[in-house]
Design an enzyme around this catalytic site. Structure first.
Site, short mmCIF file in Angstrom:
data_model
loop_
_atom_site.label_atom_id
_atom_site.label_comp_id
_atom_site.label_asym_id
_atom_site.label_seq_id
_atom_site.Cartn_x
_atom_site.Cartn_y
_atom_site.Cartn_z
N ARG A 116 6.67 -1.89 -1.89
CA ARG A 116 5.92 -2.04 -3.15
C ARG A 116 6.11 -0.73 -3.91
NH1 ARG A 116 0.03 -1.22 -0.17
NH2 ARG A 116 0.75 0.59 0.94
N GLU A 155 -2.60 2.59 -6.57
CA GLU A 155 -2.07 3.87 -6.08
C GLU A 155 -0.81 4.30 -6.83
OE1 GLU A 155 -1.84 3.55 -1.80
OE2 GLU A 155 -3.97 3.97 -1.61
N GLU A 308 -11.06 2.12 -0.91
CA GLU A 308 -10.44 1.60 0.31
C GLU A 308 -10.69 2.57 1.45
OE1 GLU A 308 -6.23 1.00 0.23
OE2 GLU A 308 -6.27 -0.02 -1.69
C1 GAL Z 1 -3.44 1.87 0.81
C2 GAL Z 1 -3.02 0.70 -0.05
C3 GAL Z 1 -3.41 -0.62 0.58
C4 GAL Z 1 -3.04 -0.64 2.03
C5 GAL Z 1 -3.67 0.53 2.73
C6 GAL Z 1 -3.39 0.58 4.21
O1 GAL Z 1 -2.72 3.00 0.53
O2 GAL Z 1 -3.58 0.76 -1.34
O3 GAL Z 1 -2.77 -1.66 -0.10
O4 GAL Z 1 -1.65 -0.58 2.15
O5 GAL Z 1 -3.20 1.73 2.16
O6 GAL Z 1 -4.04 1.65 4.84
#
Ligand code: GAL
Length: 674
Positions: A116, A155, A308
């Site tokens: 991605r 991100e 997240e």
């Molecule tokens: C973040 C990302 C998520 C997922 C996650 C895994 O960096 O935004 O989509 O990949 O990490 O830890």
């Protein structure tokens, strides 16, 4: 009322939930998801983050039916949607139609498909397609009752060396410098005969035979951050053009080197952080605390969003250990203690395939009858108890400087006295003793207002512009205390050594001139003696320093610089400056920093807590909310405090007991309440 106030009201305090990827699942699962989300108290999901290929499976052919259904289901379940523009994952058809959207690496090779973030942020084609899907999405869902927030892309991060990047870089440079003479001067192009006579001769700094022009490299970092920001702004403005009262955010990363978040933060309604502290690293919560302080500070102390985190293990490292029972709760409360107004996860339901098939989730592969899901239920319940805390923030008398320009100057350009500086490590060396002693700390940029602070810690401001340098001097002149470490104030914003002896920007401030920088040889150690007789060792670096108005707080007791100052104190205007010209061993460094803070009249809200108990305070006009977090899995702790523990509802008089990994959130009247 701000957009974020409205959002807080809507979710009733803290947002709780995670990334939700229904496009990976059968519709029957969606219904179970909503049922279990309700059971867990989930009130918000980030939806469709990578769903571009599902929403626009062929160019210009849209399939919104599935998303309509999911939005309706979530709304019927009382769950708000943080709807993502899916532009972090361009579909394969776009990369086939227009391979030039793939970012080219510095060596000229384009990335392939399969991950991605495979786009060149400067590509007009990428931007056009991103705008098109964003417009469609906003047109369709702006007034859907489930919509509560926009999550723009994901991100932001790629650096690209494409032809389109060079075109955009030239335009950026023209805006910045106006004419080529000014650019040649700023980049010191007489050196190695690099003078440009036509804008079209300027390329992105791909791989040179040996060393790259340090000003060109620095401008390219600034340009890349701005190019990414332009992508964000374009999508933000599209969604705003449909409806203006929905908060718009994007998610940032911890210690992320490629975007200057100080420039980004004012452009969004709240800053949002994705963070994955490594449970295998016993100190990861300290670096997490710094991030939380930074994220609160990026928007001047406003509450931020934990967008997240992992419910347990991640899947991106060589060894992905689980969060032991209680760690996820404690880490979540830690973010809340430093002004997060949400606890969100990547992700709601653990995926079955794809790279992240072993990444933990709120709902793991083992289903609702699992340790993780039970801990998620408990956390959701506790966050509801903490609802009065949402929207509050904290106050600090100590600030620490953290600046992307300074970071880039130090680590992205070569040719320094030594090549192994780590800006994050240096910043953490200065932050850690403050954290261990429960000092609230704000993070500031070189362009920040400093008037509210008593102490400014400057870890390593190698590159600082004239305005930033003057702000620091003015802060000291007006009575502030500055603690500054070596190799600060050396170059200007164009990475040119400041004239009239090191450290050009701060010679008067520190009251000393540095003749030469003396990086230490491997394993070299120096004895340092403080004025009160204490001794310490130092390594890594020495300034050959000559006192002017300053006096020595410590001197070298051996070696060629014997008798010369290793730590300087200078009175500057109404202020006090402590300058540390070497790398002191940790105990001596920590003691010096803490003594400097104490001498400035700063007291931590709690003295004498064990180091494994973290304390942070949020406050409203009426209340203080004292978070006490025990990071030890073995030892309990008892903390002298009085108030109501919001987590248990109990009155605490005199002392609260914390179990191993335990926490308390004590509400007490604000001492300055009317
Ligand atoms: C973040 C990302 C998520 C997922 C996650 C895994 O960096 O935004 O989509 O990949 O990490 O830890």
């Amino acid at each position: 009322m701000t957009r974020m106030d409205a959002f807080r009201n809507r979710v009733g305090g803290f947002a709780f939930g995670g990334d939700y990827n229904p496009e990976q699942w059968d519709p029957a699962v969606w219904r179970e998801d909503v049922r279990l989300m309700r059971e867990a108290g989930v009130n918000t999901v980030s939806l469709g983050v990578f769903a571009w290929a599902s929403l626009e499976p062929e160019p210009g052919k849209y399939e919104f039916g599935w998303l309509d259904e999911v939005m309706d289901l979530l709304h019927a379940g009382g769950i708000s949607v943080n709807l993502a523009t899916p532009t972090a994952a361009p579909p394969v058809w776009l990369t086939h139609l227009h391979p030039e959207v793939f970012p080219v690496m510095a060596d000229g090779q384009p990335f392939g498909f399969g991950n991605r973030l495979h786009y060149d942020p400067s590509s007009p084609i990428y931007r056009e397609y991103a705008a098109r899907i964003t417009t469609r999405l906003a047109g369709r869902y702006s007034f859907h009752p489930a919509l509560a927030m926009w999550h723009i892309s994901n991100e932001y991060g790629p650096t690209a060396y494409n032809e389109a990047s060079s075109v955009a870089f030239r335009a950026w440079l023209r805006r910045k410098y106006g004419d080529l003479k000014t650019l040649n001067d700023a980049w010191t192009t007489h050196f190695w005969g690099q003078t440009y006579t036509d804008w079209d001769q300027i390329e992105v700094p791909n791989i040179p035979r040996t060393w790259m022009n340090p000003a060109r490299k620095l401008d390219f970092k600034r340009f890349t951050s701005d190019a990414l920001l332009e992508c964000f702004l374009a999508e933000r403005d599209i969604v705003r053009s449909f409806r203006d009262d929905i908060p718009v955010v994007t998610n940032f990363m911890r210690f992320f080197r490629h975007a200057d978040y100080w420039r980004w933060a004012p452009e969004e309604d709240a800053v949002a952080l994705d963070i994955y502290p490594d449970p295998a690293d016993p100190d990861s919560h300290v670096s997490a605390a710094f991030q939380y302080d930074l994220f609160r500070s990026l928007k001047g102390g406003q509450p931020w969003l934990l967008m997240e985190q992992a419910a347990s293990a991640v899947s991106q490292w060589r060894l992905n250990v689980v969060k032991e029972p209680g760690r996820m709760r404690l880490g979540s409360l830690q973010a809340v203690s430093r002004a997060a107004d949400s606890v969100m996860f990547f992700q709601w339901r653990a995926g079955r395939g794809g790279h992240e098939r072993f990444h933990s989730a709120m709902l793991p592969h083992s289903g609702p009858d699992s340790r993780t899901f039970k801990e998620v239920l408990d956390l959701g319940r506790e966050l509801r108890l903490l609802a009065p805390v949402a929207g509050t923030t904290s106050r600090s008398e100590v600030a620490i400087l953290f600046d992307w320009d300074g970071w880039w100057g130090l680590e992205e350009t070569a040719g320094l006295p030594r090549a192994d500086f780590s800006y994050p490590d240096t910043v953490m060396r200065h932050y850690t003793p403050l954290w261990e002693h429960h000092h609230p700390v704000d993070v500031v940029a070189s362009a920040s207002e400093l008037g509210a602070y008593k102490v400014l810690v400057v870890p390593n401001a190698y590159l600082i512009d004239d305005d930033g340098a003057e702000r620091i001097r003015a802060f000291a002149r007006d009575g502030g205390t500055v603690l500054m470490s070596f190799f600060s104030g050396v170059v200007d914003a164009c990475n040119r050594v400041r004239p009239d002896g090191y450290p050009g920007a701060f010679r008067e401030l520190i009251g000393a001139k540095i003749d030469e920088y003396w990086p230490a040889r491997p394993h070299e150690e120096f004895a340092v003696e403080f004025a009160d007789g204490r001794r310490a060792t130092a390594t890594w670096w020495r300034d050959d320093l000559h006192l002017e108005t300053g006096t020595a707080l410590a001197t070298y007791a051996d070696g060629l610089l014997r008798g010369r100052a290793a730590v300087v104190e200078n009175r500057y205007g109404a202020g006090r400056v402590v300058y540390i010209a070497t790398l002191l061993e940790r105990a001596a460094f920590d003691a010096l920093l803490l003594e400097t803070v104490a001498a400035a009249g700063v007291r931590a809200p709690f003295d004498g807590l064990p180091a494994h108990v973290e304390c942070a305070v949020r406050e409203s006009a009426a209340h203080e909310y004292v978070f006490l977090l025990n990071h030890s899995a073995e030892a309990g702790a008892s903390v002298p405090v009085t108030g109501t523990d919001l987590l248990t509802g109990r009155e605490v008089t005199g002392e609260v007991e914390l179990a191993p990994l335990g926490a308390a959130v004590i509400q007490r009247p604000h001492p300055q309440a009317p």
